[in-house]
Motif scaffolding. Sequence first.
Motif, PDB file in Angstrom:
ATOM      1  N   GLU A 263       0.929  -1.121   0.078  1.00 44.16           N
ATOM      2  CA  GLU A 263       0.007   0.159  -0.069  1.00 44.16           C
ATOM      3  C   GLU A 263       1.022   1.228   0.005  1.00 44.16           C
ATOM      4  O   GLU A 263       1.636   1.416   1.025  1.00 44.16           O
ATOM      5  N   ILE A 264       0.988   1.939  -1.040  1.00 47.95           N
ATOM      6  CA  ILE A 264       1.550   3.208  -1.347  1.00 47.95           C
ATOM      7  C   ILE A 264       0.756   4.244  -1.776  1.00 47.95           C
ATOM      8  O   ILE A 264       0.344   4.242  -2.978  1.00 47.95           O
ATOM      9  N   TYR A 265       0.742   5.507  -1.202  1.00 44.74           N
ATOM     10  CA  TYR A 265       0.062   6.584  -1.608  1.00 44.74           C
ATOM     11  C   TYR A 265       1.113   7.598  -1.850  1.00 44.74           C
ATOM     12  O   TYR A 265       1.618   8.639  -1.089  1.00 44.74           O
ATOM     13  N   GLN A 292      -7.352   9.258  -7.112  1.00 43.30           N
ATOM     14  CA  GLN A 292      -7.034  10.918  -6.711  1.00 43.30           C
ATOM     15  C   GLN A 292      -7.170  11.883  -8.039  1.00 43.30           C
ATOM     16  O   GLN A 292      -7.235  12.923  -7.663  1.00 43.30           O
ATOM     17  N   THR A 293      -7.279  11.091  -9.102  1.00 42.77           N
ATOM     18  CA  THR A 293      -7.114  12.122 -10.213  1.00 42.77           C
ATOM     19  C   THR A 293      -8.702  12.362 -10.747  1.00 42.77           C
ATOM     20  O   THR A 293      -9.625  11.976 -10.335  1.00 42.77           O
ATOM     21  N   LEU A 321      -9.404   0.819  -8.285  1.00 43.76           N
ATOM     22  CA  LEU A 321     -10.445   2.210  -8.102  1.00 43.76           C
ATOM     23  C   LEU A 321     -11.246   2.566  -6.924  1.00 43.76           C
ATOM     24  O   LEU A 321     -12.024   3.395  -6.869  1.00 43.76           O
ATOM     25  N   GLY A 322     -11.135   1.539  -5.911  1.00 37.21           N
ATOM     26  CA  GLY A 322     -11.864   1.658  -4.568  1.00 37.21           C
ATOM     27  C   GLY A 322     -11.209   0.719  -3.787  1.00 37.21           C
ATOM     28  O   GLY A 322     -10.504  -0.223  -3.853  1.00 37.21           O
ATOM     29  N   ALA A 330     -18.721   4.877  -7.384  1.00 38.20           N
ATOM     30  CA  ALA A 330     -20.209   5.483  -8.039  1.00 38.20           C
ATOM     31  C   ALA A 330     -20.507   6.751  -7.042  1.00 38.20           C
ATOM     32  O   ALA A 330     -21.355   7.752  -7.647  1.00 38.20           O
ATOM     33  N   ALA A 331     -20.179   6.849  -5.822  1.00 39.04           N
ATOM     34  CA  ALA A 331     -20.006   8.058  -5.198  1.00 39.04           C
ATOM     35  C   ALA A 331     -19.303   9.245  -5.786  1.00 39.04           C
ATOM     36  O   ALA A 331     -19.851  10.675  -5.701  1.00 39.04           O
ATOM     37  N   ARG A 332     -18.247   8.951  -6.398  1.00 42.51           N
ATOM     38  CA  ARG A 332     -17.192  10.092  -6.994  1.00 42.51           C
ATOM     39  C   ARG A 332     -17.815  10.402  -8.233  1.00 42.51           C
ATOM     40  O   ARG A 332     -17.901  11.597  -8.558  1.00 42.51           O
ATOM     41  N   VAL A 333     -18.107   9.484  -9.066  1.00 42.08           N
ATOM     42  CA  VAL A 333     -18.535   9.805 -10.687  1.00 42.08           C
ATOM     43  C   VAL A 333     -20.041   9.686 -10.937  1.00 42.08           C
ATOM     44  O   VAL A 333     -20.315   9.638 -12.178  1.00 42.08           O
TER      45      VAL A 333
END
Length: 529
Positions: A263-265, A292-293, A321-322, A330-333
């Motif tokens: 896991e890498i942000y 994030q984009t 994607l999630g 679905a909440a984002r787009v």
Amino acid sequence: MSHAWWRTGAIYQVYPRSFQDSNDDGIGDLEGIRQRLDYFVWLGVDAIWISPIYPSPMYDFGYDVADYCDIDPIFGSLETFDRLVVEAHGRGLKIILDFVPNHTSILHPWFQASRQSRADPKRDWYIWREPAPGGGPPNNWLSNFGGSGWTLDAQTGQYYYHAYLTEQPDLNWRNAQVRAAMHEVMRFWLRRGVDGFRVDVIWHLMKDAGLRDNPPNPAWTPDQPEIERLLQIHSTDQPEVHDVIAELRRVTEEFDDRVLIGEIYLPIDRLVAYYGEDLKGAHLPFNFQLLQTAWSAPRIAELISDYEAALPEGGWPNWVLGNHDRPRIAARVGQAQARVAAMLLLTLRGTPTLYYGDELGVGPVEIAPDQIRDPWAKREPGLGVGRDPVRTPMQWDATGFAGFSTHEPWLPLTRDHKTRNVAVMRNEPASILSLARGLLHYRRQHASLSEGSWRLLDCRDELLAYERREGDDRTLVALNFGSAPQGWTPPPGTPALKIAISTHCDRQGEAVGPTLSLRPDEGLLLAPG
């Protein structure tokens, strides 16, 4: 190596508290996951990544581990886990376990010993420091959940560092004994048959040896989480972390056919360093860029191209994607673009990771103030950081609690759970669930999608088109990110095409003329024909 399962397969993340309750306490468990194994097979995924199931006081719902080599009774037992692994393997499914090596619970015996005295043999297993001159924390490092990253221990008069909650002290990975102990933890689970690990906050494992202050972030504003107030250049992503990860990789390679995921942000240029020298780091440094984009064709085309160009030679890409920390797609787009997102995820080059419920198009979930469980949301209210909306129960059918449980779940369901559930949607050819299943099975059947190269064909307005190819197997993808129709002309010399899959779940087999017409919010998967 070219056909390793983690390259050609699709990973599905299960948040175990929320997937299936088998004992009617409102909390999901391992037996519930076992009971749903046939669903994974039907859907067409290849590996199940299970979020933490270790004994824990649950201050951070399992990411505060009190014993790395057991199962919390909430979720079952080691025997339940062993049965799950055996039955998953019997169905051709892999099991990936969440590994949380950066920090433990304050209740872990290691920390209980460490805080007894400054002379305790395990004192150096954690990051203890004297107060700053004049008093106060040793430096300005912040907790990711708000407030200082340091807590004063009255008994010994020193501070300990915690990148997250006070109840989650960070281990000192500069200590060789810590590293050896965690390697033994990995071997414990690998011997039980797990097929690999997703390593939590892997870029946090090493901190600056001098514990220098982090510099201020000039872009921070008060409406952002406090952790953003400083640039985390000394508390994360240190050069020495790559040696640590190479050691973790060597442990996995003591066993056949296992995977190490990190896991890498981080931005792309720093993310790809986690493949390691000579590709001896993480097999898959998780690529969270799509989380994030901005959701637009030009931006996503640029992102894909930048990522492909930055990959080290031989490094295998991956896309997410999630997950359990970020708002649902679905909440984002929106629902229409969630279908386009599913086609994007499952047709890009690399290993895709799906998050449970995204195949149903689960969108926003209202969490009343008295229902908030997330410690981050409680510590920084009003900033929209709460993760409860992405951890709500899986919706299986139209019964009282959506088939998840016969008891009120630990988090609420969506308002539309009577229709947005597996039992209803699996019988609807036009549902997003049917679309996701169709894409997964098509991907598995075509080497162009599971192994092939990626080439950008076009990007203009809200249209993105690309080609996937492996030998003679060829797939073209055209995605409309907008709410207006789009026309697209395939490149000269392209053989005759037909529509294999539309995100609108129709037009299958339709021949493509010189110009392809895409309806609003439509994605098309095209095959020679």
